[in-house]
Design a protein around this motif. Sequence first.
Motif, short mmCIF file in Angstrom:
data_model
loop_
_atom_site.label_atom_id
_atom_site.label_comp_id
_atom_site.label_asym_id
_atom_site.label_seq_id
_atom_site.Cartn_x
_atom_site.Cartn_y
_atom_site.Cartn_z
N ALA A 5 1.12 -1.11 -0.36
CA ALA A 5 -0.37 0.18 0.13
C ALA A 5 1.13 1.50 -0.32
CB ALA A 5 -0.68 -0.30 0.82
N VAL A 6 2.19 1.26 0.90
CA VAL A 6 2.80 2.31 0.79
C VAL A 6 3.07 2.89 -1.05
CG1 VAL A 6 5.36 3.49 1.68
CG2 VAL A 6 2.89 1.95 3.21
N ALA A 7 4.12 1.86 -1.03
CA ALA A 7 4.73 1.17 -2.05
C ALA A 7 3.45 2.01 -3.36
CB ALA A 7 4.89 0.02 -3.48
N ARG A 8 2.38 1.70 -3.71
CA ARG A 8 1.94 2.10 -4.70
C ARG A 8 1.03 3.39 -4.67
NH1 ARG A 8 -1.16 -2.63 -3.48
NH2 ARG A 8 -2.87 -1.38 -2.00
N ARG A 9 1.34 3.98 -3.06
CA ARG A 9 0.76 5.30 -2.32
C ARG A 9 1.77 6.18 -2.61
NH1 ARG A 9 -3.62 8.75 -0.74
NH2 ARG A 9 -2.55 10.16 -0.17
N LEU A 10 3.42 6.10 -2.77
CA LEU A 10 4.09 6.57 -3.71
C LEU A 10 4.63 6.64 -4.82
CD1 LEU A 10 6.06 6.52 -0.15
CD2 LEU A 10 4.69 8.00 -0.74
N ASP A 11 3.85 5.76 -5.83
CA ASP A 11 4.49 5.06 -7.04
C ASP A 11 5.83 4.87 -6.96
OD1 ASP A 11 3.76 5.16 -9.68
OD2 ASP A 11 4.11 6.70 -10.50
N LYS A 12 6.14 4.02 -6.15
CA LYS A 12 7.03 3.21 -5.95
C LYS A 12 7.61 1.66 -6.18
CE LYS A 12 9.58 7.17 -4.79
NZ LYS A 12 10.19 7.81 -5.45
N ARG A 13 8.52 1.21 -6.17
CA ARG A 13 8.79 -0.08 -6.61
C ARG A 13 8.81 -0.61 -5.66
NH1 ARG A 13 14.65 -1.53 -8.89
NH2 ARG A 13 14.53 -3.77 -7.98
N LEU A 14 7.25 -1.85 -5.37
CA LEU A 14 7.80 -3.19 -4.53
C LEU A 14 9.54 -3.68 -4.36
CD1 LEU A 14 6.48 -3.78 -1.10
CD2 LEU A 14 5.28 -4.91 -3.17
N VAL A 15 10.05 -3.89 -3.23
CA VAL A 15 11.17 -4.56 -3.59
C VAL A 15 10.26 -5.85 -2.32
CG1 VAL A 15 13.23 -4.97 -2.81
CG2 VAL A 15 12.33 -3.78 -4.64
N ARG A 16 11.04 -6.76 -2.14
CA ARG A 16 10.78 -8.56 -1.22
C ARG A 16 11.91 -9.12 -0.93
NH1 ARG A 16 5.11 -8.58 -0.54
NH2 ARG A 16 4.00 -7.89 -2.45
N CYS A 17 12.18 -9.26 0.49
CA CYS A 17 12.77 -9.90 0.87
C CYS A 17 12.48 -11.45 1.25
CB CYS A 17 13.22 -9.70 2.02
SG CYS A 17 13.93 -8.18 1.51
N ALA A 18 12.91 -12.19 1.15
CA ALA A 18 12.88 -13.72 1.80
C ALA A 18 13.48 -14.44 2.56
CB ALA A 18 12.23 -14.55 -0.02
#
Length: 93
Positions: A5-18
């Motif tokens: 949600a934060v990434a969408r709101r800021l129009d930024k790429r979401l990076v996932r760690c696993a």
Amino acid sequence: MLAAAVARRLDKRLVRCAALADFRTPAKSLDPAGRASVIDNQFVCREDLSGLSLLIVDDVYGSGSTVAETARAVRAAGAVQVASLCAVRTMRF
């Protein structure tokens, strides 16, 4: 979901760690040393983050162990600046 949600709101790429393992011992109820032994070196980021500045978004901040381990993983992937944001800070009385 919070990070997305934060990434969408800021129009930024979401990076996932696993996590490296499919299952890890729950760390919430452990003391700081026990929590560190369960979490240390257990996260990985498989994307090339060379030269990027990242914001780690976490839903709950207890000891900071998860954020610290995530920061280690994204730095290992090349991130040069890392900050964190948390929705809730847990407190013990």
